[in-house]
Design an enzyme around this catalytic site. Structure first.
Site, PDB file in Angstrom:
ATOM      1  N   LEU A  76     -17.819 -19.605  28.389  1.00 28.18           N
ATOM      2  CA  LEU A  76     -18.637 -20.214  27.346  1.00 28.18           C
ATOM      3  C   LEU A  76     -20.091 -19.763  27.431  1.00 28.18           C
ATOM      4  O   LEU A  76     -20.755 -19.935  28.460  1.00 28.18           O
ATOM      5  CB  LEU A  76     -18.561 -21.742  27.467  1.00 28.18           C
ATOM      6  CG  LEU A  76     -19.279 -22.544  26.374  1.00 28.18           C
ATOM      7  CD1 LEU A  76     -18.664 -22.270  25.013  1.00 28.18           C
ATOM      8  CD2 LEU A  76     -19.231 -24.030  26.698  1.00 28.18           C
ATOM      9  N   ASP A  77     -20.590 -19.187  26.325  1.00 30.12           N
ATOM     10  CA  ASP A  77     -21.978 -18.745  26.187  1.00 30.12           C
ATOM     11  C   ASP A  77     -22.393 -17.730  27.254  1.00 30.12           C
ATOM     12  O   ASP A  77     -23.568 -17.618  27.593  1.00 30.12           O
ATOM     13  CB  ASP A  77     -22.940 -19.948  26.216  1.00 30.12           C
ATOM     14  CG  ASP A  77     -22.741 -20.881  25.032  1.00 30.12           C
ATOM     15  OD1 ASP A  77     -22.425 -20.384  23.931  1.00 30.12           O
ATOM     16  OD2 ASP A  77     -22.880 -22.103  25.204  1.00 30.12           O
ATOM     17  N   GLU A  78     -21.431 -16.994  27.782  1.00 35.49           N
ATOM     18  CA  GLU A  78     -21.731 -16.006  28.816  1.00 35.49           C
ATOM     19  C   GLU A  78     -21.404 -14.582  28.361  1.00 35.49           C
ATOM     20  O   GLU A  78     -21.443 -13.649  29.157  1.00 35.49           O
ATOM     21  CB  GLU A  78     -20.935 -16.318  30.090  1.00 35.49           C
ATOM     22  CG  GLU A  78     -21.271 -17.654  30.734  1.00 35.49           C
ATOM     23  CD  GLU A  78     -22.651 -17.692  31.353  1.00 35.49           C
ATOM     24  OE1 GLU A  78     -23.200 -16.610  31.636  1.00 35.49           O
ATOM     25  OE2 GLU A  78     -23.187 -18.797  31.529  1.00 35.49           O
TER      26      GLU A  78
END
Length: 288
Positions: A231-233
């Site tokens: 997530l969001d990486e």
């Protein structure tokens, strides 16, 4: 008008790549309009983007592609040859916050974003009238809070059916507030972009601008990145910031932040459809 192409490639770095590519284009009566290249010393990969025109009307598209494929194979290239005048097909996804959706639709309608948008998908009905005003089909794929794994899988399968039916090349999460499953992330690898509503990784989760306000931050911003199972990486495409100060309340920070989100996401989408973004492991090479 001569047919125009955009060639993007990556391969192990070695001497003579630019010479081999430009020589191939010259031998096939192609004129280079612009070119950019980059050698990554860490990954030891070479990246290149070439916009060119084919000026020999007797040279079929299929011949150009097949003969370049032979060169690419000899150099171990991962190469794509795109029709420069073709507008990629983009699907927009949104939940209940619509500033990025509205901005992208305006840029599309104004001719500032060279795309086709055959569908908008949402887990809520809030923006079906906005979609209708642009004459774009709106697909409501609801997903109740706390939905079961099976319900989520069925909803994502409906999404994949739309992507397949509409021949979607890029999925844009324009503030779509649902976490995509690892299976869906793998299916969309390298062709789904998300806008992260903060430049500040320490302020994750709900109401990041309120968290930022409470901490008295001096910079807020946004990050556009490729979607991955982490997530969001995902690999970062674009970021921007705006300065703020102690006199601004959370609503002001939110308004400023949303403006930054719109600009950052629009840049990322435009660069993608212009074939300016090449993946370099967990990073990106962006030829502006």
């Amino acid at each position: 008008m001569h047919p125009e192409y955009i060639l993007t490639l990556s391969c192990p770095d070695q001497r003579g790549i630019v010479h081999r590519v430009s020589g191939f284009l010259a031998q096939h009566d192609c004129n280079i309009i612009d070119s950019a290249q980059f050698g990554d010393a860490d990954s030891r990969l070479f990246f290149m983007r070439v916009h060119f025109a084919s000026e020999n009307p007797a040279l079929p598209d299929a011949t150009l592609r097949s003969e370049f494929a032979q060169l690419a194979s000899s150099l171990g290239m991962n190469a794509q040859l795109h029709d420069a005048r073709r507008k990629p097909r983009v699907l927009l996804m949104v939940s209940k916050i619509g500033h990025c959706l509205n901005d992208l639709l305006f840029r599309y309608k104004s001719g500032l974003l060279p795309v086709e948008i055959p569908a908008i998908v949402s887990n809520h009905m809030d923006f079906y009238q906005l979609a209708a005003s642009y004459n774009i089909p709106f697909h409501h794929l609801p997903l109740a809070a706390g939905a079961s794994t099976q319900a989520k899988q069925e909803q994502e399968q409906r999404l994949l059916d739309i992507i397949d039916t509409q021949q979607i090349e890029l999925v844009v999460l324009a503030r779509y507030m649902q976490v995509l499953s690892p299976t869906l992330c793998r299916a969309l690898q390298g062709r789904a972009i998300n806008i992260h509503h903060s430049f500040l990784p320490s302020f994750k989760g709900a109401r990041p601008y309120l968290q930022a306000h409470d901490r008295g931050v001096k910079l807020i911003g946004a990050t556009a990145h490729f979607v991955t199972g982490e997530l969001d990486e995902g690999p970062i495409i674009e970021q921007d910031v705006e300065r703020v100060d102690h006199a601004m309340d959370p609503d002001t920070l939110t308004a400023i932040g949303r403006d930054v989100e719109c600009v950052v996401l629009a840049r990322a989408v435009k660069w993608f459809v212009e074939h300016r973004i090449l993946l370099d492991g967990h990073k990106t090479v962006v030829f502006k």
